[in-house]
Structures are given as C-alpha cells and as structure tokens.
Design an enzyme around this catalytic site. Structure first.
Site, PDB file in Angstrom:
ATOM      1  CG  PHE A  60      48.906  90.012  -7.184  1.00 19.19           C
ATOM      2  CD1 PHE A  60      49.081  89.741  -8.522  1.00 19.19           C
ATOM      3  CD2 PHE A  60      47.610  90.085  -6.697  1.00 19.19           C
ATOM      4  CE1 PHE A  60      47.987  89.544  -9.366  1.00 19.19           C
ATOM      5  CE2 PHE A  60      46.507  89.896  -7.525  1.00 19.19           C
ATOM      6  CZ  PHE A  60      46.704  89.618  -8.867  1.00 19.19           C
ATOM      7  CB  SER A  61      54.503  91.755  -4.858  1.00 16.03           C
ATOM      8  OG  SER A  61      54.603  92.016  -6.235  1.00 16.03           O
TER       9      SER A  61
END
Length: 368
Positions: A60-61
């Site tokens: 993810f981020s």
C-alpha cells in the site's frame, strides 16, 4: 554475521514464532551499505512457500516513497520545478479553478484534492484515464497550500500524470528506467506488476481488526468523503490481479531491500548511483507543510512527498527522519543525520506499526 544482523534476525524470528506476524522482511542500510537483511516466516501459508529477501510484498502507501523519488529525479533533471503550476504540464487539470495548484502542493498533500469519487470501484482505480479525468473534473476542497490533508489515492494519480506529461511515459516505466533499474532492483520494485511476476508476491492476510470504531464516528467526517469503504486497504483488495497489474502509484509492490536501497540512494551514493543532490535532499526533507490533517484529523508534517518524523513519534522528536508508512504496518524511513535506512515489509495487515517500531529500536540503539 554482524551483531546488528543477529539482533534483527532474532527479532523477526520472534515476531513470526509468537504469531504476531506471518512473513516479514527487514533491510537496513547505513551510509550506502546494506548492513542487515533479515527474513522470517511464510510468503504463502497454503503452499509453505517461505519468505526470501527477493519476495515482493504489496505494501500500500509505502510505495508513495518511490512515487516521490521519481518526481525528484525528474526535477533534478530539470523537467519541472516544485513551483511549476500543474496546468503547465497538464492543461486540462486547470478546470474548476485549479490553476493555482503546483507540484509542491501535490507533494505536500496540500493541493486540496484528497478524494476520489464516492462511487469509485476497484475497477475504476485500475483505469488510469478514468481517474485522470476524475481529477480534471474535481473541485478543490480548500485553497491550495492553506491546509494539509492526506491524499491517500489521489497523490499517486496526480504525481503519476505529472510524470507522464513531463516524459511521455507511464510512471511505471520511468520508475524502472530512472530509479529501480539503475539501482539494480527492477525486479523487486513496481507500481504495476506484470501478471507473470505476481506469483512471487507474498500472500496478504488481514489481522483481526475491530471495525466497530468506524461505527462510532460521525458520518460527516471528511475521511468518509475522500473515498468509498470498498477501497479501504484489505488483503482482498491488495490481492486482486487487476489491482496488482495496474499503475496505482499511491501504493507499490516491493521488497524491503529494494525500497531501502532507494532511500539509501536519496541519502547518498549506493554503488555509484545517487538519485538527487545533497541540496535537493535538504529541500525534500525540510518540513514544508504541517498541521492537523484535514481529512483524518491526526497531526502531520510533510516534506516534499515524505512524512517527516519517525512512526510513533513526531516531527519535533525525530526531525531528521523521513519516509512513508503503509496501511497494514509496513514502513520505510531514512535518517539524514546518521545515514541510516530501515525498511520493513510484511504480509499480515495490522492496524499498528509495532513490528517496525521494535526493529527501529534495535537499529537506532546501534547508532546512538
């Protein structure tokens, strides 16, 4: 084997043996050298496939750190400056009064465009042209530069389209040509990952999470207007073949050693490769936008594309650390004061960063 390697390996072994984690990678760089590279656990419990240092994880981020690095490499080469208005590169973006948004605003999450349409589906997120059109049609939540609010998904499309307009190439190609390839990690660091490579990924699983907290939150919180709950980071979302194949540069697929190597090359020379100048590094890692996050409500401090301050601390407490954490507990951060980089990737998605904090405590004790 160094003492640091032994300590980090013992810690990741314990994280897995205790049941806290399923599979874990840790990489530590110091002054451009890999000084710890530890793995433990299973990449795929169904088959018994073990985690190796070459196992990519969807984090993810954490991928935003690579997205920002691509932008800085292009800025270093003069394709744009941080104060270039986005409309100079992407004229259609200026609709609905967005002419004042600059590259700097985008990198500091202060552009005023933190949300995707609330009817967006996972399939929509995989459609680059559709998401770009949505941003062109979007209206500002605030005057650019006056507030800070985490652009969870839009950061990737904004930076990615700036990169595409400046180079004529998708950001995945620029990542490979300008960053991952020169660093020798082109097969370990991706935005869009070819389907033929996806069998190498660690299999994600959701840790038990108390979702009732969301039921206690007012329906009018800005975070609920920034995107539908169907896009909340989960193992199912991060395991979709279309999601893994598409360029969604708000996240990324990487090994710990690949993302750590990228940060090390931002700090200085790594086997003859340095991504940006010392002067640009200082600019990138200086707090440029800060304050309460308008979308999520937490305190925030941003350099250019990177959170300032180590996880579980504040920018005031650890002002020389910069990096990005990902939903699920993975993180990669670097320290300009000591030349240290710590990256941890894992496949059990937790609501905290306890594993990263434990490794960081071990590593920072050896540099204090």
């Amino acid at each position: 084997m160094s003492e640091l390697q032994e300590q980090v390996q013992a810690a990741v072994d314990d994280l897995v043996e205790s049941g806290a984690e399923q599979g874990v990678q840790v990489a530590v760089y110091r002054d451009g050298e890999l000084v710890a590279d530890a793995v433990a656990g299973l990449a795929d419990p169904a088959t018994g496939r073990a985690v190796t240092s070459a196992t990519p994880f969807y984090n993810f981020s954490i991928g935003k750190g690579a997205t920002a690095a691509v932008a800085h490499v292009l800025a270093e080469r003069g394709l744009f400056t941080y104060d270039t208005p986005v409309v100079e590169l992407w004229p259609e973006f200026g609709a609905h009064g967005k002419e004042g948004v600059t590259v700097r605003h985008v990198l500091t999450h202060s552009a005023g465009l933190p949300g995707v349409p609330l009817d967006s589906t996972p399939e929509d997120m995989c459609d680059w042209d559709k998401m770009v059109a949505a941003l062109e049609d979007a209206e500002l939540w605030w005057e650019p530069g006056t507030q800070v609010g985490y652009h969870a998904y839009t950061f990737g499309y904004l930076v990615g389209e700036i990169v595409r307009r400046a180079t004529g190439k998708p950001i995945s190609q620029v990542l490979l040509e300008k960053v991952a390839g020169p660093l020798g990690v082109g097969d370990e660091l991706y935005f869009g990952m070819p389907p033929a490579e996806q069998g190498r990924l660690a299999v994600l699983e959701d840790a038990p999470m108390d979702m009732s907290v969301f039921g206690d939150m007012p329906d009018d919180l800005p975070m609920f207007k920034a995107g539908p709950m169907s896009l909340f980071p989960t193992a199912a979302l991060g395991s979709r073949e279309d999601y893994l194949t598409a360029d969604i540069p708000a996240g990324g697929k990487t090994t710990a050693r690949a993302i750590a190597r990228l940060y090390a090359a931002l700090l200085g020379d790594v086997d003859g490769v340095r991504l940006i100048s010392p002067e640009r590094l200082r600019e990138v890692t200086t707090v440029t936008a800060s304050g309460p996050d308008t979308v999520f409500g937490n305190p925030s401090a941003w350099g250019l594309g990177y959170a300032i301050g180590h996880p579980a601390s504040t920018a005031e407490q650890t002002p020389t650390w910069f990096g990005m954490a990902g939903a699920g507990g993975s993180a990669a951060y670097a320290d300009t004061a000591t030349g240290t980089v710590i990256a941890l990737t894992k496949n059990r998605l937790t609501a905290d960063f306890a594993a990263y904090e434990r490794i960081s405590e071990i590593v920072t004790k050896t540099t204090s």
